[in-house]
Design an enzyme around this catalytic site. Structure first.
Site, short mmCIF file in Angstrom:
data_model
loop_
_atom_site.label_atom_id
_atom_site.label_comp_id
_atom_site.label_asym_id
_atom_site.label_seq_id
_atom_site.Cartn_x
_atom_site.Cartn_y
_atom_site.Cartn_z
N CYS A 1 -1.05 -1.17 8.53
CA CYS A 1 -0.32 -2.56 7.90
C CYS A 1 1.23 -2.92 8.56
O CYS A 1 1.15 -2.56 7.74
CB CYS A 1 -1.29 -2.81 6.81
N CYS B 1 -7.92 1.13 0.44
CA CYS B 1 -7.42 0.42 1.53
C CYS B 1 -7.69 -0.67 1.76
O CYS B 1 -8.78 -1.80 1.07
CB CYS B 1 -8.10 0.56 2.33
N CYS C 1 -7.06 -11.12 22.43
CA CYS C 1 -6.30 -10.00 20.80
C CYS C 1 -4.97 -9.64 21.55
O CYS C 1 -3.95 -8.58 20.57
CB CYS C 1 -7.31 -8.56 20.21
N CYS D 1 0.53 5.28 7.52
CA CYS D 1 -0.81 5.24 7.79
C CYS D 1 -0.01 4.12 8.89
O CYS D 1 -0.61 4.45 10.01
CB CYS D 1 -1.36 3.87 7.18
N CYS E 1 0.89 -1.15 -0.12
CA CYS E 1 -0.30 0.69 -0.09
C CYS E 1 0.63 1.17 -0.55
O CYS E 1 2.14 1.17 0.90
CB CYS E 1 -0.33 -0.06 0.91
#
Length: 407
Positions: free
Chosen positions: A38, A111, A364, A35, A29
């Site tokens: 990721c 995205c 998580c 960002c 990306c």
């Protein structure tokens, strides 16, 4: 269904074509570095899974960690898409995400992990903001109207909820705005105005005003239909959530005779899934919107053996554990799916006092999972096995479900 569409869908299901190439030679990306969302951009998908298993094994001691269950198509899986709105130096309206560790907006058009239709809706809203002369909120001055846009999609139902987060309950020409948005995207089933008047980093406020539709979406998961409101928690990867919950039910070993607690229950997805296999289920959740959704979801599913309590899960467990044994019903199985910070010491101590036969811990964050497992081990509970499930491809995050039993 046309032949071309059918072929495309078969490729997606089988992980062939572009999807297969993405697993082997992933695209990068253009805004990935700014960002920060990721962290594994450019890493082949199988390597991502290996890295994540190694991370879990390093955090979780004395536990059998199975290979990570990955996705056939690890793209565009996020059913919840959030965009912050602002203006660039030239005054143009931009939307995207905050740059990592800052409040500078990184403009995002498309995205690779977000739902494609959601991205297209956000792009349309950028254009409509200009057409309708809607002022963009400025964090520094506190002036302006539009702060964020949240789009939630139902993976199985196709329903779409658009949430416009405003600094005021008044949206000029709101009916025409919604009409223009739905003309561009007729698949939108509901539009909600969320009021956030606070000077805060929190995205959503507590007040919701329905502008179109029923004010929520529904989705199907593990044979049940769920109502999802703007403020309610729902796993962002619907495909992998089914995998996660099936493993959680396998670990619970329910026979229909158990009393079950679903701590941090959200909209009731785990508890309702378990209700068909247990004698009684109690769900505990602090978010009032989620509790309302959970009650509606249980009624829709025809579950008469489940009840929900609004409150902090730790406080509920402490109060229950404080009762004399002859005044409380024995608890056989506890599901817990806490926030990233894990469970509190008080919660775990109360959990041990209740002495369930089995604990199914969904996490998580491998680090807080490992910390909590170590504390439970000191109190006579041991994790037998752990199954990582890749809910967040191309990121550092990994979901886990652990089976914990009394030693």
């Amino acid at each position: 269904m046309g032949k071309e569409t059918e072929t495309k869908e078969r490729r997606i299901l089988n992980g062939t074509g572009h999807e297969k190439r993405t697993r082997e030679r992933p695209e990068v990306c253009p805004v990935a570095k700014k960002c920060g969302g990721c962290q594994m951009q450019g890493v082949p998908y199988e390597k991502q899974l290996e890295k994540k298993r190694a991370l879990v094994r390093a955090c979780v001691e004395h536990v059998k960690v199975h290979p990570v269950i990955g996705m056939d198509n690890p793209l565009h899986y996020r059913n919840k898409v959030h965009a912050v709105f602002g203006r660039d130096r030239r005054g143009n309206v931009v939307s995207g995400v905050y740059e990592e560790k800052s409040h500078r907006i990184v403009p995002v058009e498309i995205c690779m992990i977000e739902n494609g239709e959601a991205d297209a809706i956000i792009s349309s809203i950028r254009g409509l903001v200009k057409d309708f002369k809607i002022k963009i909120y400025d964090e520094d001055s506190g002036c302006g109207l539009l702060r964020h846009v949240l789009v939630r999609t139902g993976h199985a139902t196709g329903e779409i909820l658009v949430v416009l987060v405003l600094a005021s309950p008044i949206l000029p020409s709101k009916n025409n705005f919604v009409k223009a948005l739905r003309k561009r995207h007729p698949g939108i089933t509901s539009v909600v105005l969320n009021v956030n008047e606070r000077h805060t980093s929190m995205v959503l406020g507590e007040r919701n005003i329905v502008l179109y539709g029923k004010g929520y979406i529904e989705d199907e998961l593990c044979g049940n239909r769920y109502r999802i409101s703007p403020n309610s928690f729902y796993q962002v990867n619907s495909v992998q959530t089914r995998v996660l919950y099936e493993k959680a039910m396998e670990y619970a070993h329910l026979t229909g005779k158990e009393t079950v607690i679903d701590a941090y229950c959200g909209i009731g997805t785990i508890g309702i899934t378990a209700a068909a296999r247990a004698k009684k289920v109690i769900g505990v959740e602090v978010n009032p919107s989620a509790v309302r959704d959970a009650a509606a979801n249980a009624k829709r599913a025809g579950c008469k053996n489940i009840s929900f309590y609004k409150g902090d899960a730790g406080e509920y467990m402490k109060a229950l554990a404080a009762l004399p044994k002859n005044e409380r019903e024995p608890v056989d199985v506890v599901f817990l799916d806490p926030p990233r910070s894990g469970s509190s010491h008080a919660f775990l101590q109360a959990l041990v006092q209740l002495a369930p036969k089995r604990i199914v811990y969904i996490s998580c964050d491998p680090q807080t999972l490992g910390r909590d497992l170590r504390e439970l081990r000191k109190s006579g509970y041991a994790a037998r096995e752990c199954q990582p499930v890749d809910m967040f491809p191309f990121t550092d995050d990994i979901e886990n479900v652990a089976l914990i039993e009394r030693i």
